[in-house]
Design an enzyme around this catalytic site. Structure first.
Site, mmCIF file in Angstrom:
data_model
loop_
_atom_site.group_PDB
_atom_site.id
_atom_site.type_symbol
_atom_site.label_atom_id
_atom_site.label_comp_id
_atom_site.label_asym_id
_atom_site.label_seq_id
_atom_site.Cartn_x
_atom_site.Cartn_y
_atom_site.Cartn_z
ATOM 1 N N ARG A 161 31.705 46.953 48.714
ATOM 2 C CA ARG A 161 31.505 47.586 47.404
ATOM 3 C C ARG A 161 30.058 47.436 46.923
ATOM 4 N NH1 ARG A 161 35.485 48.417 49.418
ATOM 5 N NH2 ARG A 161 37.604 48.469 48.610
ATOM 6 N N SER A 233 40.998 49.547 40.618
ATOM 7 C CA SER A 233 40.776 48.116 40.866
ATOM 8 C C SER A 233 39.609 47.625 40.025
ATOM 9 C CB SER A 233 40.488 47.869 42.350
ATOM 10 O OG SER A 233 41.578 48.286 43.142
ATOM 11 N N GLU A 329 34.379 44.828 39.808
ATOM 12 C CA GLU A 329 33.947 45.973 40.593
ATOM 13 C C GLU A 329 33.473 47.081 39.655
ATOM 14 O OE1 GLU A 329 35.921 49.211 43.676
ATOM 15 O OE2 GLU A 329 36.784 47.214 43.544
#
Length: 334
Positions: A161, A233, A329
């Protein structure tokens, strides 16, 4: 090109934050972007579908949104194709296109919200696949001087990520196109047990069945942002030392884990949050989803500060219980 002053951002962020931007610019071509960048732009933020950000306040600056939409096959070889895609193309629409054409590599990334440009910035991933696995190069424009640069995959510094666009070059470039290398050979990735079982239940191992299986699983686990504001998420799955993992496993033998670099183990953030007692719980109008603890939701009327307060509380509780540091995130926008 569309320019809006004092622009509402409600439809530009999946958390459903009712905030505004001083100016919103939606550009259809790279040339239009260059025209905008030659004018005064004190503070600039580039967004896609707003599926990976949390506005904490109104944005006092210019928001750039790419509406560059095309899919071009630029090289067609016996075993692979190179496909250049405009940054404003809906990501899942692109994945659907690859499956219709029998080009392998993106099917595990089905149903991920957002746009093509964000795939290269966030290095989106799911079910054993990441965008970096198929990205050949990224075309971007410098906000500072309008110069165009093409970044090769290895120059993007991709990690879990992560990319150079989220770190060293954060806020310095606007992605206008991404070129993907896709395979013509069958190359299914079924390393995740749940995905393998679902595909098996659908019949043959085909691209279409993999895409359908991913879509079904995501729908079952993740809330629809149109119904319940969320950004998917919220936390990254932490990568911890083998020593810490073994300490946790001695008390919780059932802890799931995934492959990571030698000496480290990746564990699910959702599992840590659930074991910390937060699954389905709320803090005011902000809550943890009752089916997927990795997802924070806006139950209605929550502010960015409400969501951040819940996230900070969860981070503190997980740290206290497991000595594991969770990291968001989602990008906080102030």
């Amino acid at each position: 090109m569309k320019i809006t002053e004092n622009s509402p951002l409600l439809r530009h962020n999946t958390f459903g934050m009712d905030v505004k931007a001083a100016r919103m610019v939606e550009f259809d071509t790279e040339q239009e972007l260059l025209e905008i960048l030659t004018g005064p732009c004190d503070r600039v933020l580039t967004i896609g579908a707003g599926s990976n950000l949390l506005f904490l306040n109104d944005f006092c600056g210019t928001i750039l949104h790419s509406c560059i939409k095309y899919i071009d096959v630029v090289s067609d070889e016996p075993d692979a194709v190179l496909v250049r895609v405009g940054s404003g193309v809906n990501w899942d629409s692109f994945v659907a296109w690859t499956v219709r054409n029998g080009f392998w590599g993106a099917e595990n990334l089905s149903s991920i919200p957002g746009e093509v440009g964000a795939s290269a910035v966030q290095n989106i991933g799911a079910y054993g696949a990441e965008a970096k696995d198929i990205i050949k190069e990224v075309r971007a424009v410098s906000i500072e001087d309008g110069s165009v640069r093409v970044f090769r995959n290895e120059e993007c510094q991709y990690g879990y990520r992560q990319s150079i666009f989220k770190n060293e070059l954060k806020g310095k470039y606007v992605v206008t196109a991404v070129t993907y290398c896709l395979s013509k050979k069958e190359s299914p990735k079924l390393g995740y047990g749940a995905l393998q079982e679902r595909v098996k239940s659908l019949g043959a191992v085909t691209q279409s069945n993999i895409r359908l299986a991913v879509a079904q699983i995501r729908k079952e686990k993740l809330p629809d942002p149109a119904v319940l504001g969320n950004a998917g998420s919220f936390f990254m799955n932490p990568v911890i030392s083998t020593e810490l993992f073994e300490r946790i496993r001695s008390e919780y033998p059932e802890i799931p884990s995934y492959v990571a670099p030698q000496g480290f183990v990746k564990i699910p953030a959702g599992w840590l949050i659930e074991k910390s007692g937060w699954k389905g719980q709320s803090l005011g109008p902000a809550a943890v989803h009752d089916r997927q603890a990795l997802v924070l939701v806006n139950r209605g009327g929550a502010t960015g500060a409400d969501i951040k307060k819940l996230a900070d509380t969860i981070i503190a509780d997980v740290k206290r219980k497991f000595d594991v540091q969770l990291c968001a995130e989602v990008n906080y926008i102030e």
